[in-house]
Design a protein around this motif. Structure first.
Motif, short mmCIF file in Angstrom:
data_model
loop_
_atom_site.label_atom_id
_atom_site.label_comp_id
_atom_site.label_asym_id
_atom_site.label_seq_id
_atom_site.Cartn_x
_atom_site.Cartn_y
_atom_site.Cartn_z
N ASP A 73 0.80 -1.22 0.00
CA ASP A 73 0.00 0.00 0.00
C ASP A 73 0.84 1.27 0.00
N VAL A 74 2.06 1.18 0.54
CA VAL A 74 2.94 2.34 0.57
C VAL A 74 4.39 1.88 0.74
N LEU A 75 5.28 2.63 0.12
CA LEU A 75 6.71 2.37 0.20
C LEU A 75 7.38 3.60 0.79
N LEU A 76 8.09 3.44 1.91
CA LEU A 76 8.80 4.55 2.54
C LEU A 76 10.29 4.32 2.45
N LEU A 77 11.02 5.37 2.08
CA LEU A 77 12.46 5.26 1.88
C LEU A 77 13.23 5.82 3.06
N ALA A 78 14.13 5.01 3.60
CA ALA A 78 15.02 5.48 4.66
C ALA A 78 16.00 6.49 4.07
N PRO A 79 16.51 7.41 4.89
CA PRO A 79 17.41 8.45 4.37
C PRO A 79 18.63 7.91 3.62
N GLN A 80 19.15 6.77 4.03
CA GLN A 80 20.37 6.25 3.41
C GLN A 80 20.15 5.69 2.00
N PRO A 103 2.09 4.46 -3.72
CA PRO A 103 2.66 5.74 -3.30
C PRO A 103 4.01 5.51 -2.61
N MET A 104 4.90 6.47 -2.79
CA MET A 104 6.24 6.33 -2.23
C MET A 104 6.70 7.70 -1.74
N GLU A 105 7.44 7.68 -0.63
CA GLU A 105 7.91 8.94 -0.06
C GLU A 105 9.13 8.67 0.80
N ASP A 106 9.98 9.69 0.94
CA ASP A 106 11.10 9.61 1.88
C ASP A 106 10.54 9.67 3.30
N ILE A 107 11.11 8.89 4.19
CA ILE A 107 10.75 9.00 5.60
C ILE A 107 11.26 10.34 6.10
N ASN A 108 10.44 11.05 6.82
CA ASN A 108 10.84 12.31 7.41
C ASN A 108 12.14 12.09 8.20
N VAL A 109 13.17 12.85 7.89
CA VAL A 109 14.50 12.65 8.48
C VAL A 109 14.47 12.83 10.01
N GLN A 110 13.69 13.77 10.48
CA GLN A 110 13.60 13.98 11.93
C GLN A 110 12.95 12.78 12.61
N TYR A 111 11.88 12.26 12.02
CA TYR A 111 11.22 11.09 12.59
C TYR A 111 12.16 9.89 12.58
N TYR A 112 12.90 9.75 11.48
CA TYR A 112 13.83 8.63 11.36
C TYR A 112 14.94 8.75 12.39
N GLY A 113 15.49 9.93 12.52
CA GLY A 113 16.58 10.16 13.47
C GLY A 113 16.17 9.89 14.90
N LYS A 114 14.92 10.18 15.23
CA LYS A 114 14.42 9.93 16.58
C LYS A 114 13.83 8.53 16.73
N MET A 115 13.80 7.78 15.61
CA MET A 115 13.17 6.45 15.62
C MET A 115 11.74 6.56 16.16
N ASP A 116 11.02 7.57 15.65
CA ASP A 116 9.66 7.86 16.10
C ASP A 116 8.66 7.03 15.28
N GLY A 117 8.41 5.83 15.77
CA GLY A 117 7.52 4.91 15.07
C GLY A 117 6.12 5.44 14.88
N GLU A 118 5.62 6.17 15.86
CA GLU A 118 4.27 6.71 15.77
C GLU A 118 4.15 7.72 14.63
N GLN A 119 5.12 8.63 14.52
CA GLN A 119 5.07 9.64 13.47
C GLN A 119 5.27 9.03 12.08
N VAL A 120 6.16 8.05 11.96
CA VAL A 120 6.39 7.41 10.66
C VAL A 120 5.15 6.61 10.26
N LEU A 121 4.49 5.97 11.22
CA LEU A 121 3.23 5.27 10.95
C LEU A 121 2.20 6.27 10.43
N GLU A 122 2.08 7.41 11.08
CA GLU A 122 1.14 8.44 10.64
C GLU A 122 1.49 8.94 9.24
#
Length: 105
Positions: free
Chosen positions: A52-59, A77-96
């Motif tokens: 349903d969705v593809l999210l790309l890690a910053p690397q 649909p595809m999008e880069d994972i928000n770098v701040q969410y990724y850096g904080k390992m914020d699972g809730e925000q990346v899920l949203e």
């Protein structure tokens, strides 16, 4: 059930993020299938799974054009994972982020 795929280089940090996303989904009673794959695995995953969705890690941002071409005919649909969410390992925000992208598609 929605399927969220995170694309990463080797899977170490992204695996931790997947765990945190699953925990956030469980707390919110959201039924989702979330997993991570490396760039070399993405081709088979896109061909063999209903995504349903593809999210790309910053690397792996440098692979975005290749991945866009890979999913273009599948309307994934595809999008880069928000770098701040990724850096904080914020699972809730990346899920949203993932759910918002699915809803907007």
């Amino acid at each position: 059930m929605k399927t969220i795929v995170l694309v990463c280089a080797a899977g170490m940090s992204t695996s931790l993020l997947v765990t945190k996303m699953k925990r956030a989904a469980k707390i919110k009673s959201i039924e989702v299938n979330i997993f991570a794959v490396s760039v070399p695995e993405v081709d088979l995953t896109v061909k063999n799974k209903n995504i349903d969705v593809l999210l790309l890690a910053p690397q792996v941002k440098y692979k975005k054009k290749f991945l866009e071409e890979l999913v273009a005919d599948k309307n994934i649909p595809m999008e880069d994972i928000n770098v701040q969410y990724y850096g904080k390992m914020d699972g809730e925000q990346v899920l949203e982020q993932a759910l918002t992208l699915i809803d907007s598609n």
